[in-house]
Write a protein that holds these residues in place. Structure first.
Motif, PDB file in Angstrom:
ATOM      1  N   PRO A  86      35.467  98.071   7.356  1.00  0.00           N
ATOM      2  CA  PRO A  86      34.725  97.761   8.587  1.00  0.00           C
ATOM      3  C   PRO A  86      34.110  96.365   8.502  1.00  0.00           C
ATOM      4  N   LEU A  87      34.191  95.626   9.587  1.00  0.00           N
ATOM      5  CA  LEU A  87      33.608  94.282   9.613  1.00  0.00           C
ATOM      6  C   LEU A  87      32.101  94.366   9.837  1.00  0.00           C
ATOM      7  N   PHE A  88      31.684  95.425  10.548  1.00  0.00           N
ATOM      8  CA  PHE A  88      30.258  95.605  10.879  1.00  0.00           C
ATOM      9  C   PHE A  88      29.728  96.849  10.160  1.00  0.00           C
ATOM     10  N   SER A  89      28.614  96.688   9.461  1.00  0.00           N
ATOM     11  CA  SER A  89      27.975  97.853   8.820  1.00  0.00           C
ATOM     12  C   SER A  89      27.405  98.750   9.926  1.00  0.00           C
ATOM     13  N   TRP A  90      27.005  99.949   9.531  1.00  0.00           N
ATOM     14  CA  TRP A  90      26.362 100.832  10.511  1.00  0.00           C
ATOM     15  C   TRP A  90      25.090 100.184  11.063  1.00  0.00           C
ATOM     16  N   GLU A  91      24.300  99.557  10.189  1.00  0.00           N
ATOM     17  CA  GLU A  91      23.035  98.949  10.628  1.00  0.00           C
ATOM     18  C   GLU A  91      23.303  97.858  11.669  1.00  0.00           C
ATOM     19  N   GLU A  92      24.333  97.056  11.408  1.00  0.00           N
ATOM     20  CA  GLU A  92      24.647  95.973  12.342  1.00  0.00           C
ATOM     21  C   GLU A  92      25.190  96.525  13.671  1.00  0.00           C
ATOM     22  N   SER A  93      26.027  97.526  13.563  1.00  0.00           N
ATOM     23  CA  SER A  93      26.602  98.142  14.776  1.00  0.00           C
ATOM     24  C   SER A  93      25.466  98.722  15.628  1.00  0.00           C
ATOM     25  N   ARG A  94      24.533  99.358  14.939  1.00  0.00           N
ATOM     26  CA  ARG A  94      23.405  99.990  15.631  1.00  0.00           C
ATOM     27  C   ARG A  94      22.530  98.916  16.290  1.00  0.00           C
ATOM     28  N   THR A  95      22.220  97.872  15.530  1.00  0.00           N
ATOM     29  CA  THR A  95      21.353  96.820  16.065  1.00  0.00           C
ATOM     30  C   THR A  95      21.996  96.153  17.282  1.00  0.00           C
ATOM     31  N   ARG A  96      23.265  95.852  17.168  1.00  0.00           N
ATOM     32  CA  ARG A  96      23.947  95.185  18.286  1.00  0.00           C
ATOM     33  C   ARG A  96      23.943  96.078  19.529  1.00  0.00           C
ATOM     34  N   THR A  97      24.171  97.372  19.313  1.00  0.00           N
ATOM     35  CA  THR A  97      24.222  98.286  20.467  1.00  0.00           C
ATOM     36  C   THR A  97      22.832  98.430  21.094  1.00  0.00           C
ATOM     37  N   ILE A  98      21.814  98.527  20.244  1.00  0.00           N
ATOM     38  CA  ILE A  98      20.447  98.643  20.777  1.00  0.00           C
ATOM     39  C   ILE A  98      20.091  97.394  21.599  1.00  0.00           C
ATOM     40  N   ARG A  99      20.434  96.215  21.045  1.00  0.00           N
ATOM     41  CA  ARG A  99      20.122  94.962  21.780  1.00  0.00           C
ATOM     42  C   ARG A  99      20.791  94.954  23.147  1.00  0.00           C
ATOM     43  N   TRP A 100      22.007  95.476  23.180  1.00  0.00           N
ATOM     44  CA  TRP A 100      22.738  95.511  24.449  1.00  0.00           C
ATOM     45  C   TRP A 100      22.066  96.471  25.443  1.00  0.00           C
ATOM     46  N   VAL A 101      21.648  97.632  24.955  1.00  0.00           N
ATOM     47  CA  VAL A 101      20.976  98.585  25.855  1.00  0.00           C
ATOM     48  C   VAL A 101      19.674  97.962  26.359  1.00  0.00           C
TER      49      VAL A 101
END
Ligand SMILES: NC(=O)c1ccc[n+]([C@@H]2O[C@H](COP(=O)([O-])OP(=O)(O)OC[C@H]3O[C@@H](n4cnc5c(N)ncnc54)[C@H](O)[C@@H]3O)[C@@H](O)[C@H]2O)c1
Ligand SMILES: C[C@@H](CO)CCC[C@@H](C)[C@H]1CC[C@H]2[C@@H]3[C@H](O)C=C4C[C@@H](O)CC[C@]4(C)[C@H]3CC[C@]12C
Length: 369
Positions: free
Chosen positions: A346-361
């Motif tokens: 995976p290019l994005f860790s779970w933490e990064e995936s989560r942070t990016r999604t939260i920022r988008w919401v």
């Protein structure tokens, strides 16, 4: 494809390049594929953000077209080295007719295959779905399974049926001789439920929560695990597969790969709360607030209303018998096939995936923050 004479000379075509996943595939290709010289984006509807991509070093060609129209597909494919076919009608809510779903997902895919054969394009990556496997009509759990786990893939709903048929067409086309006499190399990627920036259903849940005063109500037991994967990692997997198909044709041709990353195993609703929680929403209830039989009844009522109202208006709520069955059946994958076959991490860790999604919401209009 990879020798120095061809460096910077590859032409890629992404069908459905303006969709949720397609946009991420397009942006990932521009960032991660240095041999790209032209990127064609083929979609029914072209989005304005495409314009900003046209100023970079890679030639970006936007093509408005319909995969059900063989001549439009053939024109777009001509001269492309690699096709990533991600266009599809993703409809589990009864918005489109079964015939339309079949036409876009199955006939559209057949058109892409024939266009590759006619034009001499050798590499085809197909975005399939976990739904090709399950959950099946019997509601049997698929618990942390892999590509070889025995499971009865029996479907009735038009969407999984169409994805299964299309996937079969793609896999059977592996090895067909394309124009010039070389073999076509194909493979299929099966994402579980994709999440991340641009995810429409997450948007819908967020707005529903805001309408309900910052609350969502648990409907599904927390013990039902639902497989999820971050859109950036799904896009990255497409880019890697497309890159490696030539070098590892014998190994990868005709293969299927689940898309996975390190996102945690959770219920659909608990997983959504990983993003919606930090944006001010709360999931009410440690257990489902309504008994399951009542949800089944409500889902059936929605289906009946949809049918009755169809001549007047389109009634397509999130809850119907099919979505309830999918949400209420454990389906999770645990596999390393992509890592073994083409070195995927995976290019994005779970933490990064989560942070990016939260920022988008949070950036959505009307954020509860
Ligand atoms: N979203 C998920 O959770 C998920 C999970 C597994 C697999 N998939 C698959 O991934 C692919 C992309 O899904 P998505 O979630 O990005 O959906 P999406 O609806 O956001 O994107 C699909 C794109 O295909 C385009 N398209 C539809 N019909 C077309 C046609 N006739 N001709 C040309 N383009 C057409 C749409 O305009 C859209 O831009 C689909 O094939 C879907 O089956 C999605
Ligand atoms: C009962 C509701 C109470 O909150 C929850 C309903 C949730 C459903 C709308 C979604 C639950 C699981 C989703 C599907 C899954 O993530 C995988 C999919 C595969 C993909 O190819 C297309 C989308 C989908 C079918 C996705 C659709 C929405 C759900 C059914």
């Amino acid at each position: 494809m990879a020798d120095s004479a061809q460096a910077q000379k590859l032409v890629y075509l992404v069908t459905g390049g303006c969709g949720f996943l397609g946009e991420h595939v397009v942006r990932m290709l521009l960032q991660q594929e240095p041999r790209l010289c032209e990127l064609r984006i083929f979609d029914l509807h072209l989005d304005p953000w495409l314009e900003e991509l046209k100023t970079g070093p890679v030639q970006v060609t936007a093509i408005q077209g319909d995969v059900t129209q063989a001549h439009e597909v053939a024109a777009a494919v001509a001269g492309a080295h690699v096709v990533i076919h991600t266009a599809g009608l993703v409809d589990v809510f009864g918005r489109a007719s079964p015939e339309t779903i079949h036409e876009v997902n199955v006939q559209g895919t057949q058109n892409v295959i024939e266009a590759c054969v006619q034009s001499g394009t050798r590499f085809l990556v197909y975005t399939s779905s976990m739904e090709v496997v399950g959950p099946n009509v019997k509601g049997q759990p698929f618990y942390r399974g892999n590509e070889n786990t025995p499971y009865e893939a029996a479907h009735r709903h038009p969407y999984p049926c169409s994805k299964a048929l299309a996937e079969r067409l793609v896999l059977e086309a592996n090895g067909r001789k394309v124009r010039g006499g070389l073999p076509l190399v194909t493979c299929a990627l099966r994402p579980t439920g994709i999440y991340g920036e641009g995810h429409q259903i997450m948007r819908d849940f967020y707005h529903q929560g805001l309408r309900l005063g910052g609350r969502l109500f648990r409907a599904i037991p927390a013990s039902v695990e639902h497989g999820r994967v971050y859109v950036g990692n799904v896009a990255w997997m497409h880019v890697l597969v497309a890159r490696e198909l030539e070098h590892r044709a014998a190994l990868m041709g005709g293969q299927v790969y689940f898309c996975y990353d390190n996102s945690p195993y959770k219920s659909y609703e608990d997983f959504n709360m990983e993003f919606l929680g930090p944006c001010g929403l709360r999931l009410v209830g440690a257990r489902p607030l309504l008994p399951y039989w009542l949800l089944v009844l409500l889902a059936a009522l929605n289906a009946l209303l949809q049918w009755l109202l169809r001549p007047l208006l389109l009634y397509a709520p999130l809850l119907n018998p099919y979505t309830l069955a999918v949400a209420n059946t454990t389906f999770t994958v645990s596999t390393d096939k992509a890592q073994r076959h083409f070195g995927y991490e995976p290019l994005f860790s779970w933490e990064e995936s989560r942070t990016r999604t939260i920022r988008w919401v949070q950036a959505m209009e009307g954020s509860a923050q």
